[in-house]
Design a protein around this motif. Structure first.
Motif, PDB file in Angstrom:
ATOM      1  N   ASP A  40     -74.251   1.043  28.568  1.00 56.89           N
ATOM      2  CA  ASP A  40     -73.725   0.643  27.258  1.00 56.89           C
ATOM      3  C   ASP A  40     -74.051   1.670  26.168  1.00 56.89           C
ATOM      4  OD1 ASP A  40     -72.272  -1.029  25.597  1.00 56.89           O
ATOM      5  OD2 ASP A  40     -73.975  -2.328  25.159  1.00 56.89           O
ATOM      6  N   LEU A  41     -73.579   2.875  26.328  1.00 54.38           N
ATOM      7  CA  LEU A  41     -73.937   3.980  25.441  1.00 54.38           C
ATOM      8  C   LEU A  41     -73.120   4.057  24.157  1.00 54.38           C
ATOM      9  CD1 LEU A  41     -74.399   6.827  28.075  1.00 54.38           C
ATOM     10  CD2 LEU A  41     -76.157   5.404  26.994  1.00 54.38           C
ATOM     11  N   ALA A  42     -72.013   3.319  24.060  1.00 52.76           N
ATOM     12  CA  ALA A  42     -71.149   3.447  22.898  1.00 52.76           C
ATOM     13  C   ALA A  42     -70.634   2.095  22.450  1.00 52.76           C
ATOM     14  CB  ALA A  42     -69.973   4.356  23.220  1.00 52.76           C
ATOM     15  N   ARG A  43     -70.443   1.987  21.147  1.00 47.36           N
ATOM     16  CA  ARG A  43     -69.814   0.798  20.586  1.00 47.36           C
ATOM     17  C   ARG A  43     -68.323   1.085  20.444  1.00 47.36           C
ATOM     18  NH1 ARG A  43     -68.871  -1.032  15.133  1.00 47.36           N
ATOM     19  NH2 ARG A  43     -68.461  -3.258  15.229  1.00 47.36           N
ATOM     20  N   LEU A  44     -67.548   0.625  21.400  1.00 42.70           N
ATOM     21  CA  LEU A  44     -66.102   0.810  21.357  1.00 42.70           C
ATOM     22  C   LEU A  44     -65.507  -0.274  20.471  1.00 42.70           C
ATOM     23  CD1 LEU A  44     -65.492   1.589  25.123  1.00 42.70           C
ATOM     24  CD2 LEU A  44     -65.882   3.186  23.235  1.00 42.70           C
ATOM     25  N   ASP A  45     -64.663   0.133  19.537  1.00 38.20           N
ATOM     26  CA  ASP A  45     -64.158  -0.764  18.500  1.00 38.20           C
ATOM     27  C   ASP A  45     -62.654  -0.549  18.394  1.00 38.20           C
ATOM     28  OD1 ASP A  45     -63.480  -2.061  16.128  1.00 38.20           O
ATOM     29  OD2 ASP A  45     -64.981  -1.031  14.920  1.00 38.20           O
ATOM     30  N   PHE A  46     -61.867  -1.590  18.675  1.00 33.39           N
ATOM     31  CA  PHE A  46     -60.425  -1.434  18.694  1.00 33.39           C
ATOM     32  C   PHE A  46     -59.713  -2.298  17.659  1.00 33.39           C
ATOM     33  CE2 PHE A  46     -61.980  -0.425  22.982  1.00 33.39           C
ATOM     34  CZ  PHE A  46     -61.777   0.938  22.902  1.00 33.39           C
ATOM     35  N   ALA A  56     -58.073  -1.169  24.398  1.00 32.24           N
ATOM     36  CA  ALA A  56     -58.585   0.112  24.866  1.00 32.24           C
ATOM     37  C   ALA A  56     -57.510   0.823  25.679  1.00 32.24           C
ATOM     38  CB  ALA A  56     -59.823  -0.104  25.732  1.00 32.24           C
ATOM     39  N   GLY A  57     -57.377   2.101  25.434  1.00 36.64           N
ATOM     40  CA  GLY A  57     -56.490   2.937  26.217  1.00 36.64           C
ATOM     41  C   GLY A  57     -57.268   4.126  26.746  1.00 36.64           C
ATOM     42  N   LEU A  58     -56.936   4.578  27.927  1.00 36.09           N
ATOM     43  CA  LEU A  58     -57.574   5.745  28.520  1.00 36.09           C
ATOM     44  C   LEU A  58     -56.502   6.813  28.716  1.00 36.09           C
ATOM     45  CD1 LEU A  58     -60.017   7.128  29.826  1.00 36.09           C
ATOM     46  CD2 LEU A  58     -59.397   6.014  31.967  1.00 36.09           C
ATOM     47  N   SER A  59     -56.716   7.971  28.078  1.00 38.18           N
ATOM     48  CA  SER A  59     -55.756   9.073  28.141  1.00 38.18           C
ATOM     49  C   SER A  59     -56.469  10.326  28.615  1.00 38.18           C
ATOM     50  CB  SER A  59     -55.163   9.333  26.753  1.00 38.18           C
ATOM     51  OG  SER A  59     -54.565   8.175  26.218  1.00 38.18           O
ATOM     52  N   ILE A  60     -55.710  11.288  29.061  1.00 39.03           N
ATOM     53  CA  ILE A  60     -56.232  12.616  29.374  1.00 39.03           C
ATOM     54  C   ILE A  60     -55.659  13.576  28.340  1.00 39.03           C
ATOM     55  CG2 ILE A  60     -56.321  14.496  31.049  1.00 39.03           C
ATOM     56  CD1 ILE A  60     -57.852  12.036  31.983  1.00 39.03           C
ATOM     57  N   HIS A  78     -59.443   7.682  12.273  1.00 39.49           N
ATOM     58  CA  HIS A  78     -58.698   6.599  12.907  1.00 39.49           C
ATOM     59  C   HIS A  78     -59.258   5.288  12.356  1.00 39.49           C
ATOM     60  CE1 HIS A  78     -57.128   9.747  15.398  1.00 39.49           C
ATOM     61  NE2 HIS A  78     -58.366  10.140  15.603  1.00 39.49           N
ATOM     62  N   PRO A  79     -58.607   4.719  11.328  1.00 42.37           N
ATOM     63  CA  PRO A  79     -59.161   3.548  10.653  1.00 42.37           C
ATOM     64  C   PRO A  79     -59.127   2.267  11.479  1.00 42.37           C
ATOM     65  CG  PRO A  79     -57.012   4.089   9.754  1.00 42.37           C
ATOM     66  CD  PRO A  79     -57.375   5.183  10.707  1.00 42.37           C
ATOM     67  N   GLU A  80     -58.354   2.242  12.547  1.00 44.38           N
ATOM     68  CA  GLU A  80     -58.208   1.026  13.339  1.00 44.38           C
ATOM     69  C   GLU A  80     -59.039   0.998  14.615  1.00 44.38           C
ATOM     70  OE1 GLU A  80     -56.475  -1.630  12.288  1.00 44.38           O
ATOM     71  OE2 GLU A  80     -55.903  -0.553  10.471  1.00 44.38           O
ATOM     72  N   GLY A  81     -59.750   2.099  14.933  1.00 43.26           N
ATOM     73  CA  GLY A  81     -60.522   2.054  16.173  1.00 43.26           C
ATOM     74  C   GLY A  81     -61.367   3.286  16.399  1.00 43.26           C
ATOM     75  N   SER A  82     -62.350   3.114  17.253  1.00 43.35           N
ATOM     76  CA  SER A  82     -63.223   4.221  17.656  1.00 43.35           C
ATOM     77  C   SER A  82     -62.457   5.149  18.600  1.00 43.35           C
ATOM     78  CB  SER A  82     -64.480   3.675  18.333  1.00 43.35           C
ATOM     79  OG  SER A  82     -64.145   2.896  19.466  1.00 43.35           O
ATOM     80  N   GLN A  83     -63.046   6.322  18.861  1.00 42.40           N
ATOM     81  CA  GLN A  83     -62.414   7.281  19.757  1.00 42.40           C
ATOM     82  C   GLN A  83     -63.506   8.032  20.508  1.00 42.40           C
ATOM     83  OE1 GLN A  83     -60.150  10.596  17.990  1.00 42.40           O
ATOM     84  NE2 GLN A  83     -58.476  10.041  19.358  1.00 42.40           N
ATOM     85  N   ALA A  84     -63.483   7.946  21.841  1.00 46.73           N
ATOM     86  CA  ALA A  84     -64.491   8.592  22.687  1.00 46.73           C
ATOM     87  C   ALA A  84     -63.869   9.767  23.423  1.00 46.73           C
ATOM     88  CB  ALA A  84     -65.068   7.598  23.687  1.00 46.73           C
ATOM     89  N   PHE A  85     -64.616  10.891  23.468  1.00 42.83           N
ATOM     90  CA  PHE A  85     -64.200  12.092  24.174  1.00 42.83           C
ATOM     91  C   PHE A  85     -65.195  12.377  25.281  1.00 42.83           C
ATOM     92  CE2 PHE A  85     -62.344  12.494  19.994  1.00 42.83           C
ATOM     93  CZ  PHE A  85     -61.063  12.940  20.265  1.00 42.83           C
ATOM     94  N   LEU A  86     -64.716  12.407  26.508  1.00 45.02           N
ATOM     95  CA  LEU A  86     -65.552  12.647  27.683  1.00 45.02           C
ATOM     96  C   LEU A  86     -65.016  13.879  28.403  1.00 45.02           C
ATOM     97  CD1 LEU A  86     -65.380   8.924  28.627  1.00 45.02           C
ATOM     98  CD2 LEU A  86     -67.425  10.086  27.825  1.00 45.02           C
ATOM     99  N   PRO A  87     -65.723  15.012  28.304  1.00 48.65           N
ATOM    100  CA  PRO A  87     -65.214  16.229  28.936  1.00 48.65           C
ATOM    101  C   PRO A  87     -65.161  16.083  30.449  1.00 48.65           C
ATOM    102  CG  PRO A  87     -67.456  16.561  28.144  1.00 48.65           C
ATOM    103  CD  PRO A  87     -67.029  15.205  27.666  1.00 48.65           C
TER     104      PRO A  87
END
Length: 164
Positions: A40-46, A56-60, A78-87
């Motif tokens: 649980d490393l991140a607070r994902l907020d949508f 939640a959407g997962l894109s490349i 992005h005022p409506e949600g968090s955004q995570a970048f995973l290299p």
């Protein structure tokens, strides 16, 4: 043009803007003791519920690498949600954040073994890999309302190579 000196990405320094995603710190063993789960490393907020609810959407993302010094004049949020970048490669990338439009941006360089999760509404630069390939898995909000605001600085900023 004003200069920025990037610093290494740390959880403490990045906390006002988001979460650092890395296999460090506390973990629990799973899979017969053969895997460390850093939980649980991140607070994902949508965003809100109802008609404007997001999911939640997962894109490349396949981004062109940039070199330092790097010049930019735009940040976004992005005022409506968090955004995570995973290299998807173990290579460093540049992270630019700001407290708001018109404020002095800050720059961080990841270790190559870190991702980030930007909190909802955090002003940030565009995805900036420093090496090819610039492939990232991105988890962010998919929904019916606009989720992008941009701000253009009146003069560009330049991110220099990290100080030795």
């Amino acid at each position: 043009m004003q200069d920025i000196h990037p610093r290494p990405l740390t959880a403490a320094d990045f906390a006002p803007y988001g979460d650092v995603l890395e296999a460090a710190g506390d973990f629990r063993l799973i899979n017969a003791g053969l895997c460390r789960r850093h939980h649980d490393l991140a607070r994902l907020d949508f965003g809100a519920e109802g008609a404007a609810a997001g999911r939640a959407g997962l894109s490349i993302f396949d981004a062109e690498p940039r070199a330092l010094p790097y010049v930019f004049d735009m940040i976004e949020r992005h005022p409506e949600g968090s955004q995570a970048f995973l290299p998807l490669s173990a290579l460093p990338f540049l992270v630019i954040v700001a407290d708001g439009p018109g404020t002095r941006p800050q720059a961080f360089v990841t270790s190559g073994a870190q991702g980030i999760n930007l909190h909802r509404g955090t002003w940030h630069g565009v995805l900036t890999p420093l090496h090819a390939p610039g492939l990232f898995a991105v988890v962010d909000r998919i929904g019916p309302t606009a989720n992008l605001e941009e701000y253009h600085y009146p003069a560009p900023w330049r991110v220099l190579p990290p100080a030795a």
